[in-house]
Design an enzyme around this catalytic site. Structure first.
Site, PDB file in Angstrom:
ATOM      1  N   ASP A  28      53.702  34.240  46.834  1.00  0.00           N
ATOM      2  CA  ASP A  28      54.776  34.522  45.992  1.00  0.00           C
ATOM      3  C   ASP A  28      55.387  33.081  45.938  1.00  0.00           C
ATOM      4  OD1 ASP A  28      57.057  35.899  44.656  1.00  0.00           O
ATOM      5  OD2 ASP A  28      58.095  35.668  46.591  1.00  0.00           O
ATOM      6  N   ASP A  30      59.419  32.543  44.818  1.00  0.00           N
ATOM      7  CA  ASP A  30      60.953  32.373  45.323  1.00  0.00           C
ATOM      8  C   ASP A  30      60.971  32.979  46.518  1.00  0.00           C
ATOM      9  OD1 ASP A  30      61.083  31.648  42.478  1.00  0.00           O
ATOM     10  OD2 ASP A  30      61.926  33.769  41.536  1.00  0.00           O
TER      11      ASP A  30
END
Length: 174
Positions: A28, A30
């Site tokens: 991922d 963020d």
């Protein structure tokens, strides 16, 4: 900021401890790879990674393990600009960056289609438990990170992946 080469060498040692390794490690973005939400930043901002992220990325690549991105960011153009500014965009074999309500399952379907890597040969790092739970159900070894991807998370992820692979191969022999 930690020395990337030092982190890379420690990550290489951790990777070297495991015979069963993932074919693909998916991150991922963020609050996993960098400490902010892309949608709260501007394209001309100077992005930064979590302190150990770059060294881990280099170690995975040097070990022959491909890397990919699965992000639900509603601002993919900013995310891709940041990856480019950081000089790492070309390192990823797949970049699935789009807003979705599917808790990343659609991202992983696309990654699987584009790479051919089975879900059970993937390792995933994310900061949201709902994504970890949904993607785990697909057969992906998934690790929840608390404060970005770091050597502790890498060690945990490779250990869990290795254990899953070992138990599935023992089950096939019986």
């Amino acid at each position: 900021m930690e020395d990337d080469e030092k982190v890379k060498n420690e990550a290489l040692q951790i990777i070297g401890l495991h015979q069963n390794r993932p074919r693909l490690v998916v991150f991922d973005l963020d609050y996993t790879f960098w400490p902010f939400y892309c949608e709260c930043r501007y394209e001309d901002d100077a992005p930064n990674l979590y302190p150990q992220a770059r060294g881990i990325l280099y170690a995975l690549k040097d070990s022959g393990i491909n890397v990919a991105i699965a992000s639900r960011s509603p601002t993919p153009e900013i995310a891709k600009t940041f990856l480019d500014k950081l000089g790492i965009q070309s390192m990823f074999v797949a970049q699935e960056i789009f807003s979705s309500w599917s808790h990343k399952t659609e991202h992983f379907q696309r990654i699987h289609r584009s790479t051919g890597v089975p879900f059970t040969s993937m390792l995933f790092f994310d900061d949201e438990n709902r994504n970890i739970e949904a993607v785990s159900k697909m057969g992906v070894t998934s690790i929840l990170v608390g404060n970005g991807v770091d050597l502790r998370a890498l060690r945990q992820g490779l250990s869990e992946f290795s254990q899953k692979q070992g138990s599935s191969s023992r089950g096939k022999q019986n």
